[in-house]
Design a protein around this motif. Structure first.
Motif, PDB file in Angstrom:
ATOM      1  N   GLN A 128       0.837  -1.202   0.000  1.00  0.00           N
ATOM      2  CA  GLN A 128       0.000   0.000   0.000  1.00  0.00           C
ATOM      3  C   GLN A 128       0.879   1.262   0.000  1.00  0.00           C
ATOM      4  N   PHE A 129       1.931   1.261   0.827  1.00  0.00           N
ATOM      5  CA  PHE A 129       2.836   2.407   0.886  1.00  0.00           C
ATOM      6  C   PHE A 129       3.563   2.597  -0.435  1.00  0.00           C
ATOM      7  N   ASP A 130       4.021   1.489  -1.035  1.00  0.00           N
ATOM      8  CA  ASP A 130       4.723   1.586  -2.319  1.00  0.00           C
ATOM      9  C   ASP A 130       3.817   2.190  -3.381  1.00  0.00           C
ATOM     10  N   LYS A 131       2.558   1.783  -3.364  1.00  0.00           N
ATOM     11  CA  LYS A 131       1.615   2.284  -4.361  1.00  0.00           C
ATOM     12  C   LYS A 131       1.304   3.762  -4.137  1.00  0.00           C
ATOM     13  N   MET A 132       1.039   4.146  -2.864  1.00  0.00           N
ATOM     14  CA  MET A 132       0.634   5.522  -2.577  1.00  0.00           C
ATOM     15  C   MET A 132       1.788   6.509  -2.603  1.00  0.00           C
ATOM     16  N   LEU A 133       2.951   6.109  -2.092  1.00  0.00           N
ATOM     17  CA  LEU A 133       4.053   7.050  -1.966  1.00  0.00           C
ATOM     18  C   LEU A 133       5.106   6.890  -3.062  1.00  0.00           C
ATOM     19  N   GLY A 134       5.466   5.663  -3.354  1.00  0.00           N
ATOM     20  CA  GLY A 134       6.542   5.419  -4.305  1.00  0.00           C
ATOM     21  C   GLY A 134       6.134   5.591  -5.744  1.00  0.00           C
ATOM     22  N   LYS A 135       5.085   4.898  -6.162  1.00  0.00           N
ATOM     23  CA  LYS A 135       4.696   4.925  -7.573  1.00  0.00           C
ATOM     24  C   LYS A 135       4.060   6.245  -7.991  1.00  0.00           C
ATOM     25  N   LYS A 136       3.380   6.905  -7.065  1.00  0.00           N
ATOM     26  CA  LYS A 136       2.744   8.187  -7.399  1.00  0.00           C
ATOM     27  C   LYS A 136       3.658   9.373  -7.084  1.00  0.00           C
ATOM     28  N   TYR A 137       4.887   9.093  -6.646  1.00  0.00           N
ATOM     29  CA  TYR A 137       5.878  10.124  -6.328  1.00  0.00           C
ATOM     30  C   TYR A 137       5.369  11.123  -5.300  1.00  0.00           C
ATOM     31  N   TYR A 138       4.626  10.644  -4.307  1.00  0.00           N
ATOM     32  CA  TYR A 138       4.154  11.502  -3.221  1.00  0.00           C
ATOM     33  C   TYR A 138       5.117  11.318  -2.053  1.00  0.00           C
ATOM     34  N   ARG A 139       6.119  12.153  -1.947  1.00  0.00           N
ATOM     35  CA  ARG A 139       7.145  12.108  -0.906  1.00  0.00           C
ATOM     36  C   ARG A 139       7.835  10.743  -0.841  1.00  0.00           C
ATOM     37  N   PRO A 140       8.447  10.274  -1.932  1.00  0.00           N
ATOM     38  CA  PRO A 140       9.101   8.958  -1.916  1.00  0.00           C
ATOM     39  C   PRO A 140      10.282   8.888  -0.963  1.00  0.00           C
ATOM     40  N   ALA A 141      10.872  10.027  -0.575  1.00  0.00           N
ATOM     41  CA  ALA A 141      11.990  10.024   0.358  1.00  0.00           C
ATOM     42  C   ALA A 141      11.560   9.566   1.750  1.00  0.00           C
ATOM     43  N   LEU A 142      10.284   9.708   2.063  1.00  0.00           N
ATOM     44  CA  LEU A 142       9.788   9.325   3.391  1.00  0.00           C
ATOM     45  C   LEU A 142       9.253   7.897   3.435  1.00  0.00           C
ATOM     46  N   LEU A 143       9.402   7.153   2.351  1.00  0.00           N
ATOM     47  CA  LEU A 143       8.831   5.803   2.270  1.00  0.00           C
ATOM     48  C   LEU A 143       9.393   4.876   3.342  1.00  0.00           C
ATOM     49  N   THR A 144      10.696   4.881   3.547  1.00  0.00           N
ATOM     50  CA  THR A 144      11.289   3.997   4.564  1.00  0.00           C
ATOM     51  C   THR A 144      10.862   4.415   5.965  1.00  0.00           C
ATOM     52  N   LEU A 145      10.746   5.729   6.203  1.00  0.00           N
ATOM     53  CA  LEU A 145      10.303   6.193   7.524  1.00  0.00           C
ATOM     54  C   LEU A 145       8.865   5.777   7.805  1.00  0.00           C
ATOM     55  N   VAL A 146       8.029   5.794   6.780  1.00  0.00           N
ATOM     56  CA  VAL A 146       6.626   5.384   6.950  1.00  0.00           C
ATOM     57  C   VAL A 146       6.558   3.897   7.291  1.00  0.00           C
ATOM     58  N   LYS A 147       7.351   3.087   6.626  1.00  0.00           N
ATOM     59  CA  LYS A 147       7.362   1.647   6.909  1.00  0.00           C
ATOM     60  C   LYS A 147       7.870   1.366   8.318  1.00  0.00           C
ATOM     61  N   GLU A 148       8.896   2.110   8.759  1.00  0.00           N
ATOM     62  CA  GLU A 148       9.408   1.946  10.123  1.00  0.00           C
ATOM     63  C   GLU A 148       8.358   2.347  11.156  1.00  0.00           C
ATOM     64  N   LYS A 149       7.675   3.429  10.894  1.00  0.00           N
ATOM     65  CA  LYS A 149       6.650   3.885  11.847  1.00  0.00           C
ATOM     66  C   LYS A 149       5.507   2.869  11.918  1.00  0.00           C
ATOM     67  N   HIS A 150       5.126   2.281  10.787  1.00  0.00           N
ATOM     68  CA  HIS A 150       4.086   1.251  10.781  1.00  0.00           C
ATOM     69  C   HIS A 150       4.527   0.053  11.622  1.00  0.00           C
ATOM     70  N   ALA A 151       5.788  -0.341  11.481  1.00  0.00           N
ATOM     71  CA  ALA A 151       6.311  -1.461  12.275  1.00  0.00           C
ATOM     72  C   ALA A 151       6.284  -1.133  13.763  1.00  0.00           C
ATOM     73  N   ARG A 152       6.633   0.107  14.131  1.00  0.00           N
ATOM     74  CA  ARG A 152       6.594   0.508  15.542  1.00  0.00           C
ATOM     75  C   ARG A 152       5.172   0.503  16.087  1.00  0.00           C
ATOM     76  N   ILE A 153       4.223   0.963  15.280  1.00  0.00           N
ATOM     77  CA  ILE A 153       2.822   0.977  15.716  1.00  0.00           C
ATOM     78  C   ILE A 153       2.328  -0.450  15.910  1.00  0.00           C
ATOM     79  N   MET A 154       2.658  -1.328  14.976  1.00  0.00           N
ATOM     80  CA  MET A 154       2.244  -2.725  15.098  1.00  0.00           C
ATOM     81  C   MET A 154       2.869  -3.388  16.330  1.00  0.00           C
ATOM     82  N   ARG A 155       4.126  -3.043  16.637  1.00  0.00           N
ATOM     83  CA  ARG A 155       4.781  -3.568  17.828  1.00  0.00           C
ATOM     84  C   ARG A 155       4.089  -3.074  19.095  1.00  0.00           C
ATOM     85  N   SER A 156       3.589  -1.839  19.055  1.00  0.00           N
ATOM     86  CA  SER A 156       2.916  -1.287  20.237  1.00  0.00           C
ATOM     87  C   SER A 156       1.570  -1.965  20.485  1.00  0.00           C
TER      88      SER A 156
END
Length: 172
Positions: A128-156
């Motif tokens: 979902q993140f790759d489609k929304m951020l990476g492929k549509k070029y909507y802040r692709p530099a933040l893609l790894t940070l978004v994935k990390e934050k999702h992992a932290r939320i899931m851990r919580s």
């Protein structure tokens, strides 16, 4: 031919509206660049959270990490990006907040930020993140940070099972 002349004339009640009225949002966008907006809100705004011996944090919607910087600011960036949790019934949903893509919404504060539900499954969320951020070029530099934050939320969301076992053993 009467139809074409009727369509080209303005409506009688709309004659007082100037011709530049329809282009007003585009004119406003050129009038306030994000750098200037950041200079205005950098030193003082309602979302800043200051404390001693810590970096200045921010509680603005659309701020991914909650740090007070121009890169992550939801106020000064035209493309804001953030991730939050939202309770819905017994469950808690993960929501990705981003700026609206339609230009007409960007100048209305109530509808400027759009929330999108994110999957809890890590692989599907990454797609979902790759489609929304990476492929549509909507802040692709933040893609790894978004994935990390999702992992932290899931851990919580996970319960501490070792503490629950110790508590159960203490009761026996």
């Amino acid at each position: 031919s009467s139809r074409s002349t009727r369509a080209s004339r303005p409506h009688p009640r709309c004659r007082h509206i100037p011709s530049w009225h329809n282009r007003l949002p585009a004119l406003l966008a050129m009038a306030v660049p994000s750098d200037l907006l950041w200079e205005c809100v950098r030193k003082n705004n309602a979302f800043m959270r200051k404390s001693t011996n810590m970096k200045t944090m921010s509680a603005e919607p659309g701020n991914l990490l909650g740090t007070h910087s121009q890169k992550f600011s939801g106020l000064a960036n035209t493309k804001a990006l953030g991730m939050t949790t939202k309770p819905s019934g017994k469950r808690v949903r993960i929501m990705l907040t981003r700026s609206a893509t339609r230009r007409s919404r960007t100048y209305r504060p109530k509808v400027r930020i759009v929330e999108v539900g994110i999957r809890r499954n890590t692989k599907k969320a990454a797609e979902q993140f790759d489609k929304m951020l990476g492929k549509k070029y909507y802040r692709p530099a933040l893609l790894t940070l978004v994935k990390e934050k999702h992992a932290r939320i899931m851990r919580s969301f996970k319960k501490n099972r070792s503490a629950a076992k110790k508590k159960a053993a203490a009761k026996k």
